[in-house]
Every structure is written in structure tokens, then in C-alpha cells.
Scaffold this active site. Structure first.
Site, PDB file in Angstrom:
ATOM      1  N   GLU A 264      40.787  25.629  27.965  1.00  0.00           N
ATOM      2  CA  GLU A 264      41.124  26.005  26.582  1.00  0.00           C
ATOM      3  C   GLU A 264      41.613  27.447  26.637  1.00  0.00           C
ATOM      4  O   GLU A 264      40.809  28.379  26.668  1.00  0.00           O
ATOM      5  CB  GLU A 264      39.869  25.918  25.692  1.00  0.00           C
ATOM      6  CG  GLU A 264      39.338  24.524  25.487  1.00  0.00           C
ATOM      7  CD  GLU A 264      40.198  23.706  24.541  1.00  0.00           C
ATOM      8  OE1 GLU A 264      41.198  24.251  24.008  1.00  0.00           O
ATOM      9  OE2 GLU A 264      39.884  22.528  24.355  1.00  0.00           O
ATOM     10  N   CYS A 298      42.213  32.324  19.293  1.00  0.00           N
ATOM     11  CA  CYS A 298      43.327  31.777  20.079  1.00  0.00           C
ATOM     12  C   CYS A 298      44.342  31.059  19.183  1.00  0.00           C
ATOM     13  O   CYS A 298      45.498  30.931  19.555  1.00  0.00           O
ATOM     14  CB  CYS A 298      42.815  30.887  21.193  1.00  0.00           C
ATOM     15  SG  CYS A 298      41.629  29.678  20.617  1.00  0.00           S
TER      16      CYS A 298
END
Ligand code: NAD
Length: 492
Positions: A264, A298
Site C-alpha cells: 500500500e 496517501c
């Protein structure tokens, strides 16, 4: 120093936190060499605690415990695994005030955001508890009578997981909950900068009756820990959330020993705002989203592409909203945005913005450090950014928005996709044909249209391209921790 720590947290008056310890084979302890790293409050730059620094002997003890823990846990029925996860969720909800406070002190985010993060950990544990009971296999019709063709899903084995400091509790919770629900054991390395909230959510599990060795927690020098754990034959799966360069490095280490990984990684999210929407309303919604956690997310909206006719009104409203953001200590009720989480971020964000401005970008607001104590940076809006500016190509991971304009939809989609990242993309439009085209063509693992909500535990989350692979959340959440076994059984 005021030391009023309680077993599971701290009171509001605490200035020094309880030691952040390693968890190895069911015991919370210092490292064998009794080495420590300092923990700083990013709002004050003061040392507020210390975290145990593991050596190789501690890592080897954690590996032994994780191996033993796996052999125990894989045979615990799914409903019992789910029961422990559900009880741990209940404990997290009871402890939310204490856990949120340590999270804010160590990471800087406003207390309300810290509470929301801690509560999301309870939701995450519950979601995986439900999914644990649905890890179905299947039967395949056989070619002969008396043969059973059976597909079973088994836990992959002990997991090495590495989680970041931007959501120190919930990023850890996602990996822990999925792995444990699947029947895996884990060695978790949460961030050294902000260790205590992750410790708190692991402690909820051990207090809920998780057997020794199933969860182990280590801190130390990240590169030393990851290289040692990934190389060990005990570890069967690697899961990482963090930056693209570190993700590539860890994926390389795992490839040498053929271990599956979940990555991720970072993003550089485009935002396309079309001229058929209310520019002020979309600007206000995006400002609230952008400055959450000081932009250290993110999926934070970053590259704003505004269609010609709404460029000025959108920009005016967005700049006003950015100027209205109240910076301060996350522990103060009036604070909308806290400091950046550490000195590395202040340096990195400042360098990227200085580079863009040095090359000719215009500062619509912000563009400076705020004050000279604490890692605060002003909410920043840049326009007229030259294509060669680093900030257009490297993830800013801070409170900065990069504004450009477009007239043609196809060209805007092409620009949106023109980075190696592919995590999140946002769009604001009321035109159904445009929505259909965006849905089909945006290269992003998660897409949000006229909505800021992405990353809820019931929905799958993950990237495309260099933003990584593998999914967390949704009905996909257990898959990375399961391995498929086919059994052909002929009755004789
Ligand atoms: P970094 O790349 O040095 O570290 C990112 C994370 O990875 C940290 O938690 C760190 O402890 C860990 N890490 C670093 N090297 C490691 C190694 N060899 N083995 C195991 N773990 C390792 O950068 P940073 O300054 O800590 O963070 C900034 C960058 O990280 C941002 O620009 C952003 O791209 C990325 N990031 C992404 C996320 C996300 O949710 N995808 C979260 C936090 C940070």
C-alpha cells in the site's frame, strides 16, 4: 515530570508517556540490550517518551514466538478468532479517550481526528471478525464417481507487517485484523515516531484473550528489522504501507525468497473539477478533505485541475478556506490542523515547495513554515507550476495543493493519469457521460466522484501502477493472508 500514566493510556495532564515496549511471546518488555529511541511531540519538539529499540536477539525471539503462535492460532476455529477480535473492538471503544490523546501527542493530528481514527480501528476489527467466518472454499465437479475435488483456503503463515506514522493506529489495525481473522500470526513493526496508539490496539487484543505469540510487536531501525524478518524462513507473507521507494525495496527483498507481498504505497491524487458544478461548494468540500491530517494521507487530493469557467471562483473560495484553517497543537479544541508529524516531513515539504517557487510557481497562499517551534507548515496553494517542478512528480504528503486549468476532458484525464502513481482520483461533475468516461479511464485503485469518502473498511482499498498492489478492506480483506489448496480425494 508529570507522570500520571495509567495502564492503558494517559490522563490529559501527562507530559511524559509510558514506555513503548516490545511484545514478544505474550510479554510486553524492553529490548534485551535495553536500548531506547526518543519520541517527540511534533507540536512542541519536546521529548515525551521513549520506545524500545529491538536488536537481532529480540527479532529472533519474535520469530520463534510467531512460529509457535501460528501453530496454535491456525487451528482455532474461525468463530473463536472472530469472538476475540469483536471483544478487542469493544475494549478499543472503551479506551478511545486515552488512545486518542497519545495519538495526538505523538503524531500531532487534532484530537477529534485522533478519536475518529481510534474508533475506526474498532470497526476494522469487527469487519474482519465477520469476514473470518466467510473464508469459504468450494467443491469442483469431479470426472469420476467417488472423487471429491475440494478447494480450501488456509492461512498463509506468520506475517511481517510494517505500518506508517500518518495513521499509526488504523493502518496497523487493517493488517492485524485481516491477518488474525485469516488465522495467521504476525510480527508488526509500527512507526517509531508514533508507537503508542498501535500498542494500544494490540493490547486490546491481548486483553481480549489472544494467545501468546500470535501478535508480536517490535520497534527499532526499520531497515534492520525488515531485512532480518523478510529473510527468515519463518515469515511467509510481507505487508507494507509507506512510500514507493521503500515499498520497491521491500518487494525486492521478498522476491529474493519468493514471499507474497501486499504493498500500500503513496499517491499523487488528481482532482478534476468540471464547470457544471457549484465551484464554491466543491472548493469548500475539497478544502475540508485536503487539510485533514495536514495532508499527510496517501489519498489526499493534490493535483487540482479546474475547468476554465470555474477556475477563478473555485480558486478564490479554496484560498479563503485554506487561510481560515486554524493551525495549532492538536490537543487544543480550536485547532483544525496540527503540525507535520516529524522533522523529515517539514524538511521534505519545504524543499518541494521551495523548488517549485524557485522555478516560477506562484504562491496563492501559504508557502512557509508556521512559527519556529513545532513542525507546522501553512496550508499552501500553488498555481502556474512549471512542468519540471519536482512537486508535480513526487508525492508532497503535506498541506499543499497544485492548481492548473483545463478545457478538454480527454486531455484532463490524460494529465490526471500522467504520473507513475495510481492510488486515488477525485472528480466533481454532474454530467453522466463524463462520470462514465472518468470511471472507465481514470488509472486509480479508488475513485471518488462528488464525494470525499474513500477508505472505509467495508470497501476495498489499494493502488494501481507504482502505488502498489493487493487490497485491504471489503470482502477482499482476507485474501492476501490466505493460500489456496486443492485436494483431490478419491474414496477407495
Ligand atoms: P520513508 O519512506 O523513509 O518511510 C515510510 C515508512 O516506511 C515509515 O513508517 C518508515 O518507518 C518505514 N520504513 C522506512 N524504511 C523502511 C525499511 N527499510 N523497512 C521497513 N520499513 C521502513 O519516509 P517517511 O519520511 O517516514 O515518510 C514519507 C513518505 O512516506 C511520504 O512521502 C509518503 O510517500 C510515504 N507514506 C505513505 C503512507 C501511505 O499511507 N501510503 C503513509 C506514510 C508515509
Amino acid at each position: 515530570m508529570d507522570q500520571t500514566s495509567q495502564q492503558n493510556g494517559v490522563s490529559r495532564s501527562v507530559q511524559r508517556l509510558a514506555d513503548a515496549l516490545l511484545l514478544i511471546d505474550g510479554e510486553w518488555r524492553a529490548s534485551a540490550r535495553e536500548e531506547w529511541l526518543d519520541i517527540l511531540n511534533p507540536a512542541t519538539e519536546q521529548t515525551i517518551g521513549r520506545v524500545a529499540k529491538a536488536g537481532i536477539e529480540d527479532l529472533d525471539a519474535a520469530l520463534k514466538a510467531a512460529q509457535y503462535g501460528f501453530l496454535t492460532w491456525r487451528d482455532v476455529p474461525a468463530r473463536e478468532r472472530a469472538h476475540i477480535l469483536r471483544n478487542a473492538a469493544g475494549l478499543i471503544r472503551q479506551r478511545v479517550e486515552d488512545l486518542a490523546l497519545v495519538l495526538t501527542l505523538e503524531q500531532g493530528k487534532p484530537l477529534a481526528q485522533a478519536k475518529a481514527e481510534i474508533l475506526s480501528c474498532a470497526d476494522i476489527y469487527e469487519w474482519s471478525a465477520e469476514e473470518a467466518t466467510r473464508a469459504y472454499g468450494r467443491l469442483i465437479p469431479a470426472r469420476q464417481t467417488g472423487v471429491v475435488n475440494m478447494v480450501v483456503l488456509e492461512p498463509v503463515g506468520p506475517v511481517a507487517a510494517f505500518t506508517p506514522w500518518n495513521f499509526p493506529a488504523s493502518q496497523a489495525a487493517r493488517k492485524i485484523a485481516s491477518a488474525l481473522a485469516a488465522g495467521c500470526s504476525m510480527i508488526l513493526k509500527p512507526p517509531e515516531d508514533a508507537p503508542s496508539a498501535a500498542i494500544g490496539i494490540v493490547k486490546a487484543l491481548t486483553d481480549a484473550g489472544l494467545p501468546s505469540g500470535v501478535m508480536n510487536v517490535v520497534f527499532g531501525v526499520p531497515a534492520e528489522i525488515s531485512s532480518h524478518l523478510i529473510a527468515s524462513p519463518v515469515i511467509r507473507k510481507v505487508s507494507f504501507t509507506g512510500s514507493v521507494p521503500v515499498g520497491k525495496h521491500l518487494a525486492g527483498l521478498a522476491a529474493e525468497v519468493m514471499k507474497p507481498t501486499t504493498m500500500e504505497l503513496g499517491g499523487h491524487s488528481p482532482v478534476l473539477v468540471f464547470d457544471d458544478v457549484d465551484p464554491a461548494a466543491s472548493a469548500k468540500a475539497l478544502a475540508a478533505n485536503k487539510f485533514r491530517n495536514a495532508g499527510q494521507i496517501c489519498i489526499s487530493p493534490t493535483r487540482f485541475m479546474l475547468q476554465d469557467d470555474i477556475y477563478e471562483p473555485f480558486l478564490d473560495t479554496f484560498v479563503d478556506a485554506a487561510r481560515a484553517v486554524r493551525l495549532g497543537d492538536g490537543n487544543a479544541e480550536t485547532t483544525d490542523m496540527g503540525p507535520l508529524a516529524n522533522a523529515r516531513r517539514l524538511e521534505a515539504v519545504s524543499a518541494l515547495i521551495d523548488d517549485a517557487v524557485g522555478r516560477g510557481a506562484k504562491v496563492a497562499t501559504g508557502g512557509r513554515r508556521h512559527g519556529n517551534v513545532g513542525y507546522f507548515y501553512e496550508p499552501t496553494v500553488l498555481t502556474d507550476i512549471p512542468p519540471e517542478a519536482r512537486i508535480l512528480h513526487e508525492e508532497p504528503f503535506g498541506p499543499v495543493v497544485l492548481v492548473s486549468r483545463f478545457s478538454d476532458t480527454d486531455a484532463a484525464i490524460e494529465a490526471a493519469n500522467a504520473t507513475p502513481y495510481g492510488l486515488a482520483a477525485y472528480a466533481y461533475t454532474r454530467n453522466a457521460a463524463t462520470v462514465e468516461k472518468l470511471t472507465r479511464r481514470l488509472e486509480a485503485g479508488v475513485v471518488s466522484i462528488n464525494s470525499g469518502t474513500l477508505g472505509l473498511i467495508e470497501t476495498p482499498f489499494g493502488g494501481m501502477k507504482e502505488s502498489g498492489y493487493g487490497r485491504e478492506g471489503g470482502s477482499e480483506t482476507l485474501a492476501p493472508y490466505l493460500v489456496t489448496k486443492f485436494v483431490a480425494h478419491a474414496t477407495v
